[in-house]
Motif scaffolding. Sequence first.
Motif, PDB file in Angstrom:
ATOM      1  N   ASP A  32      29.615 -23.291 -30.563  1.00 52.76           N
ATOM      2  CA  ASP A  32      30.603 -23.552 -31.331  1.00 52.76           C
ATOM      3  C   ASP A  32      30.232 -23.117 -32.938  1.00 52.76           C
ATOM      4  N   HIS A 117      36.075 -30.390 -36.092  1.00 60.46           N
ATOM      5  CA  HIS A 117      36.699 -31.067 -35.349  1.00 60.46           C
ATOM      6  C   HIS A 117      36.353 -32.185 -34.686  1.00 60.46           C
ATOM      7  N   ASP A 167      32.842 -25.438 -26.281  1.00 62.25           N
ATOM      8  CA  ASP A 167      33.064 -27.074 -26.256  1.00 62.25           C
ATOM      9  C   ASP A 167      34.203 -27.317 -25.029  1.00 62.25           C
TER      10      ASP A 167
HETATM   11 MN    MN Z   1      32.326 -27.880 -31.694  1.00 67.28          MN
END
Ligand code: MN
Length: 322
Positions: A32, A117, A167
């Motif tokens: 990510d 996030h 993720d």
């Molecule tokens: Mn992540």
Amino acid sequence: MSKFQKEFEKALKLIEKSNNILIISHKNPDGDTIGSNLSLRKVLICDFGKNVTSVCADPLPKSLLFLPDSNVFENKIDPNKHDLIITVDASSVDQLKFAEIDEKFLKSGKAIINIDHHPTNKKFGTLNIVDENASCATEILYYFFEFVKATIVPSTATHLLAGLYNDTGSFMHSNTSSSSYKIASKLLEAGAALPRIVKHMFKTQSIEQLRLWGKVLSNARLNKKGTLVSKITNDDFYETNSTPRDLMGVINYLNSVSRSNLSILLSEDMEGHVKGSMRTSKNDVNVASLCEKLGGGGHKKAAGFTIPGKIVTEEVWRIEEE
Ligand code: MN
Ligand code: AMP
Ligand code: MN
């Protein structure tokens, strides 16, 4: 209209008035943070004509070297050389692991866009684009690219999809949403190399890694309350000729035990620290808040912490009457 319309407008303004942009991925990088860095890099160079430096304090794991442009990463920074810093998928300054970015530097007011996030995000940026409902940081970037009408070339689509696959654990974790599938569909249309992502990120393992995973699985203990714990010491890494990075992914097997409410993997890191990874599949267990108490953080169902020390085995014996 995106819920981050205002933040995206501010980010766009900051980008437009900057020439040299530094993008920082978090330490011990995963698909990510690397996919976010490389996709944003491409857009800033090709759509905005900026000079971009991509950095990560730690080297990329082998599983991510297939990503286009994976060789661009530097591991040293001079933040003063850049007029804008963008961090991707990092919940705190600690996660960046660059001593140059400390409290004093943060107070200097340098423009920092924090795109993340994690619910435990410390909002250390001058502009924070933090969406804890996003399955990954590349999901937020996808919407930003849509907002700025960026061109999504096949390599950018691959970078973004790598973040989603990483993720969501190949769309199997509970953070997988209809938005994740919608974006994945658009990215496949844009030419994302799905077979390469699956092959390199999920189906390629070394024999050393398999032997290490064998130790993780055989060390697992489950108590009556449904807490499952396993451990790996530095000796285990030596014996299997593996490294802490080879642990990435194995905790999902621990967490697949149906009686487990909380799965914990403790591992030494060769530098005098113990890293803890926690997972749960239960809605009423919040591993992010447990890990925060130990100085770490993460998501409700996947979090981690690192503390100084080593793992000590303790045997408890008990006599039970017949
Ligand atoms: Mn992540
Ligand atoms: P891991 O167990 O390392 O795969 O991490 C699970 C999640 O927790 C990831 O989203 C990490 O970013 C986060 N995490 C792990 N360790 C830490 C830490 N020391 N501080 C903050 N977040 C962490
Ligand atoms: Mn990450």
